[in-house]
Design a protein around this motif. Structure first.
Motif, PDB file in Angstrom:
ATOM      1  N   ASP A 182      -0.643   2.581   2.157  1.00 50.93           N
ATOM      2  CA  ASP A 182      -1.209   1.975   0.966  1.00 50.93           C
ATOM      3  C   ASP A 182      -2.703   1.855   1.192  1.00 50.93           C
ATOM      4  N   ASN A 208      -6.471  -4.938 -14.616  1.00 49.05           N
ATOM      5  CA  ASN A 208      -5.039  -4.625 -14.560  1.00 49.05           C
ATOM      6  C   ASN A 208      -4.205  -5.630 -15.344  1.00 49.05           C
ATOM      7  N   LEU A 254      -0.687  -0.008  -6.656  1.00 50.46           N
ATOM      8  CA  LEU A 254      -1.122   1.160  -7.414  1.00 50.46           C
ATOM      9  C   LEU A 254       0.066   1.845  -8.101  1.00 50.46           C
ATOM     10  N   SER A 309      -7.948  -5.642  -7.269  1.00 50.81           N
ATOM     11  CA  SER A 309      -7.498  -6.503  -8.369  1.00 50.81           C
ATOM     12  C   SER A 309      -6.373  -7.409  -7.909  1.00 50.81           C
ATOM     13  N   GLY A 310      -5.274  -6.769  -7.459  1.00 54.06           N
ATOM     14  CA  GLY A 310      -4.034  -7.502  -7.244  1.00 54.06           C
ATOM     15  C   GLY A 310      -3.286  -7.533  -8.560  1.00 54.06           C
ATOM     16  N   GLU A 332      -9.991  -6.963  -2.180  1.00 48.76           N
ATOM     17  CA  GLU A 332      -8.806  -6.658  -3.009  1.00 48.76           C
ATOM     18  C   GLU A 332      -9.316  -6.241  -4.387  1.00 48.76           C
ATOM     19  N   HIS A 345      -9.185   2.519  -7.430  1.00 45.86           N
ATOM     20  CA  HIS A 345      -8.328   1.372  -7.111  1.00 45.86           C
ATOM     21  C   HIS A 345      -8.688   0.666  -5.822  1.00 45.86           C
TER      22      HIS A 345
HETATM   23  C1  GLS Z   1      -4.613  -0.972  -5.097  1.00 43.68           C
HETATM   24  C2  GLS Z   1      -5.395  -2.241  -4.818  1.00 43.68           C
HETATM   25  O1  GLS Z   1      -5.404  -2.501  -3.459  1.00 43.68           O
HETATM   26  C3  GLS Z   1      -4.885  -3.458  -5.614  1.00 43.68           C
HETATM   27  O2  GLS Z   1      -5.775  -4.529  -5.469  1.00 43.68           O
HETATM   28  C4  GLS Z   1      -4.755  -3.117  -7.096  1.00 43.68           C
HETATM   29  O3  GLS Z   1      -4.190  -4.198  -7.796  1.00 43.68           O
HETATM   30  C5  GLS Z   1      -3.880  -1.883  -7.249  1.00 43.68           C
HETATM   31  C6  GLS Z   1      -3.743  -1.449  -8.694  1.00 43.68           C
HETATM   32  O4  GLS Z   1      -4.991  -1.263  -9.273  1.00 43.68           O
HETATM   33  O5  GLS Z   1      -4.434  -0.789  -6.519  1.00 43.68           O
HETATM   34  N1  GLS Z   1      -5.284   0.167  -4.552  1.00 43.68           N
HETATM   35  C7  GLS Z   1      -4.496   0.849  -3.695  1.00 43.68           C
HETATM   36  O6  GLS Z   1      -4.800   1.882  -3.116  1.00 43.68           O
HETATM   37  N2  GLS Z   1      -3.334   0.234  -3.569  1.00 43.68           N
HETATM   38  C8  GLS Z   1      -3.312  -0.849  -4.385  1.00 43.68           C
HETATM   39  O7  GLS Z   1      -2.380  -1.594  -4.537  1.00 43.68           O
END
Ligand code: GLS
Length: 832
Positions: free
Chosen positions: A281, A474, A129, A664-665, A662, A367
């Motif tokens: 996270d 993303n 994020l 996006s990743g 997940e 997210h």
């Molecule tokens: C996150 C998601 O877990 C990820 O899959 C995503 O790629 C990222 C950016 O959109 O956002 N959400 C979160 O809270 N931490 C992340 O990395």
């Protein structure tokens, strides 16, 4: 202007080798206060950074002035995290002066790479994020979009991770300890932010009921600005981070009482607000300090945004035409109530008008769907900390539910799900619902994630506002993640298709036709090997383990989380280890399993998995019977700088989350762009990666999101049956449970085994194990055929152009923000 001053002015802007060298020597003496003989590497880093900064300032001011003069619509990206990493290499590359700088340092007898190493990694974020926010800053500046980042200037970034006896131990990350040459403190840009106190009702000048927030505690938010250099150096935007300062008058009473120490103590406590980044996270701490941090930076940012707007306007009618505010997750969602408060209480705008303006101005990105990450603040805490906001939220909620009541037609379940207040148990404010309601657009971060948003957490809101949810898959910046991090491959690509891809990554598709070119393949492999050698040296330095450069580098780098399933990966490693020992005469493909990632300090299961990986690594790496065919390493302290070394060197990219979990990743994109083949589930952006790189060039395995959902819903899944029917899984688990990897404490991994069996295996590790092992086998088989492997790797790189964050950001700009590129005017340059 005095001639000497003028010539120095020009020199400050000079981009040639001599000019740079003169600047370095002058800066070292007059700003860093050292002579060349006494200067340390860090002194040189500060020197070079300050000299490079000089070359930014004019264009930075030109950019800001152009936005101002044209009264351009700006986008404000509000984010509690910006994981920007180091800035020197990035600034040099975006200004296009890397070579000149290298030569200038060379003439002083210094190596640019050494100087770069002295820069601390700005870790103002946890993971994807925060890194996404940093990629977006780069893309906004590179696309000439008037974009500002707003966040917190944490004194302590994400903790430093070390391993002690294989366990994660956290140490403070003091990135500001030796000063930060990139930032400009703005002691004059100060806004008051209040907490606590109470709300007083009164009659305004026309006799209407009005409210004021009184007896509150006050903190000041002070701005620090960092220039954000776009590619080519034409547009230089601003990242404005807020730091907490105690007010000066703050404890007069104490001084008068002679309680000097108490007053100072209070000052320190107040300033703690911006002291430290929460190290979770995708989970929410629920702590009061966190709520205060969220409100602190959001309020300061909104006050700043309104101040800027009011320079050109006398009422708020056109605020949505001049400002787009993007909420990066729900962390700044309190901004919706805050903008209402500022408009209604402070500027006398009527409620309905204020609400229209607010909704037209804000948009929100979700997210994650993980339930534990959906912020919900206890009403009682909110009432105490932000009493006026709580009232405003009640008011928004009442009006909304009233409107929806007719449509809900007696469906009370639906109304209670739509409510901003979760009435079950301890009442809570649902920040996701507030963010949704207060925004004109709401987006997910991959196609699958957006669909799941519509079906799950926001199903009722989606039914209510069917136009509001949209997808913005993303992306990653090709500048940092290919051009800068992978110089061997970047140079090869440029030699064949020119350098247009750096700015327009879609051009990289021209490489596809080179996949069948044997000479190109050879050169592609050579670039990869160079990167692998660099990573092998890094691994040796960090862990003391020697790995074979020609082994298959199998990489899983990301936060440690059960849903990301590092456990699945290490179980497969144990199974592979057993196979190798059972069949010593087989010619095995040598494999190096590379892990890296931090666990939240209070996430015990994730920390136990770290210990397991380290324990397994110790046994495997010292077992001569596998003839070095398998090595396992867990690199400590994964951060942006480490990622820049790891991504270019990977052969296989592990994207193995439980499908549907997940969002996006983005590591998946960095690895594929750098020519790694993905082994992954149909989760997040993996789905779209498969569409782009082609089914033949990716290893997909496992349950789909739908199957996961059905399996969980059926309640019929029994991991014990799966384990009993899979001898290699059973053997791996037995080894763990009998202490093969933990002879000093055979029961150490009981909680993991428990979760996989009686716990019901929520993340479906056992369910996907067999399919995963087959996919791994397919990857190893393919790796034997280096020509074929390379062909697929090239096709991955060639087909990842769509995943540029430039593409993502232009979609936000046109479909959500209605913000357009503005070319800065650079009068200063035409003058000299
Ligand atoms: C996150 C998601 O877990 C990820 O899959 C995503 O790629 C990222 C950016 O959109 O956002 N959400 C979160 O809270 N931490 C992340 O990395």
């Amino acid at each position: 202007m005095d001639a000497r001053y003028k010539s120095r002015e020009i020199e400050r802007r000079s981009l040639d080798v001599d000019g740079l060298k003169r600047s370095f020597l002058e800066w070292l003496v007059y700003s860093v206060g050292k002579d060349a003989r006494a200067a340390t590497r860090r002194d040189w880093f500060h020197t070079v950074a300050l000299a490079v900064r000089d070359r930014l300032v004019d264009r930075w001011m030109d950019t800001t002035r152009t936005y101002y003069q044209q009264d351009a619509k700006r986008v404000y990206y509000l984010s509690l995290e910006f994981l920007i990493g180091r800035l020197l290499t990035n600034s040099l590359a975006n200004l296009g002066i890397t070579d000149q700088c290298r030569q200038a340092l060379d003439r002083i007898g210094l190596n640019l790479d050494d100087v770069v190493e002295a820069e601390p990694d700005a870790a103002l974020g946890n993971g994807g994020l925060g890194r996404l926010a940093a990629c977006f800053l780069d893309s906004m500046a590179s696309e000439a979009l008037p974009g500002y980042g707003y966040g917190i200037r944490y004194e302590f970034g994400l903790f430093e991770q070390r391993f002690e006896h294989g366990w994660q131990v956290e140490y403070p990350e003091q990135w500001l300890q030796f000063g930060n040459p990139w930032e400009f403190p703005r002691p004059e840009v100060l806004y008051p932010v209040q907490f606590y106190g109470r709300v007083e009702e009164f009659r305004d000048s026309v006799g209407e009921r009005a409210y004021r927030w009184v007896d509150a505690e006050r903190v000041l938010a002070m701005a620090y600005d960092t220039p954000v250099v776009g590619y080519g150096g034409d547009t230089i935007n601003t990242l404005r981070l807020w730091s907490a300062r105690a007010t000066r008058d703050f404890n007069f009473g104490h001084f008068n009482d002679g309680a000097y120490m108490k007053a100072v103590e209070q000052k320190v406590l107040t300033e703690n607000l911006s002291r430290v980044l929460y190290p979770n996270d995708a989970t929410e701490g629920g702590k009061e300090l966190r709520l205060k941090q969220e409100y602190f930076f959001t309020s300061a940012s909104l006050q700043d945004i309104l101040r800027r707007y009011l320079q050109h306007h006398s009422n708020f009618d056109s605020l949505p035409d001049k400002a787009a505010i993007q909420l990066n997750d729900t962390h700044p969602a309190i901004g919706i109530a805050e903008l209402m408060r500022l408009l209604v209480d402070q500027h006398g705008v009527t409620w309905d008008k204020a609400w229209d303006i607010t909704r037209a101005t804000f948009s929100y990105t979700n997210h994650t769907l993980l339930p534990e990450a959906l912020e919900a603040w206890p009403v009682r805490m909110m009432e105490r900390v932000l009493p006026r906001h709580m009232q405003i939220i009640y008011e928004i909620n009442a009006k909304f539910l009233n409107r929806s009541k007719a449509r809900a037609a007696g469906d009370n379940g639906r109304l209670s799900r739509l409510s901003l207040i979760d009435e079950r148990g301890d009442r809570r404010v649902r920040m996701g619902n507030l963010a949704f309601l207060g925004s004109h657009k709401v987006n997910g971060v991959s196609a699958l994630h957006t669909e799941l948003m519509k079906q799950t957490v926001f199903a009722d809101f989606h039914a209510e506002f069917p136009e509001r949810i949209n997808n913005k898959t993303n992306g990653i910046t090709p500048r940092r993640w290919l051009h800068q991090a992978n110089q061997p491959l970047a140079a090869l690509i440029t030699s064949r298709i020119g350098n247009g891809w750096i700015k327009d990554l879609s051009q990289i598709s021209a490489l596809a036709e080179k996949a069948d070119d044997l000479v190109f393949r050879e050169e592609f492999r050579r670039a990869k090997r160079k990167n692998k050698k660099r990573l092998a040296a890094y691994i040796a330095r960090q862990t003391g383990v020697d790995v074979q450069v020609d082994s298959l580098f199998d990489v899983q780098v990301k936060r440690m989380h059960e849903y990301k399933r590092q456990l699945l990966n290490i179980l497969q490693a144990i199974a592979l280890y057993n196979e190798m020992r059972d069949n010593p005469t087989v010619s095995w493909v040598p494999v190096t399993k590379i892990f890296a990632g931090k666990a939240a300090p209070s996430y015990h299961m994730a920390k136990l998995i770290i210990k397991l990986i380290n324990d397994v690594a110790k046994v495997v790496n010292h077992d001569p019977s596998v003839h070095d065919n398998l090595k396992i390493v867990l690199l400590p302290n994964y951060n942006v700088t480490a990622a820049e070394i790891i991504m270019p060197a990977a052969d296989l990219s592990e994207q193995i989350s439980t499908a549907g979990m997940e969002a996006s990743g983005t590591g998946n994109m960095k690895l594929a762009l750098n020519g790694a083949l993905t082994i992954g589930t149909l989760d997040g952006a993996n789905v779209e990666i498969r569409e782009h790189v082609g089914d033949d060039n990716i290893f997909i395995f496992g349950l789909t999101a739908e199957e996961v959902n059905d399996l969980r819903a059926s309640g019929g899944f029994n991991p014990r049956d799966v384990i009993a029917s899979n001898p290699s899984l059973k053997r791996a688990l037995d080894m763990i449970s009998t202490g093969v990897f933990s002879p000093d404490d055979p029961h150490r991994y009981h909680p993991i085994l428990q979760a996989l069996t009686d716990g019901g295996d929520h993340f479906l590790v056992t369910a996907d194990f067999s399919d995963y092992c087959q996919a791994q086998q397919a990857a190893m088989d393919l790796y034997r055929d280096q020509e074929e492997w390379t062909r697929k790797a090239i096709l991955n790189t060639a087909n990842m152009g769509w995943f540029s964050s430039d593409r993502t950001i232009m979609e936000y700009a046109t479909e959500i923000w209605d913000v357009h590129p503005v070319k800065p005017e650079h009068p200063a340059e035409t003058e000299t």
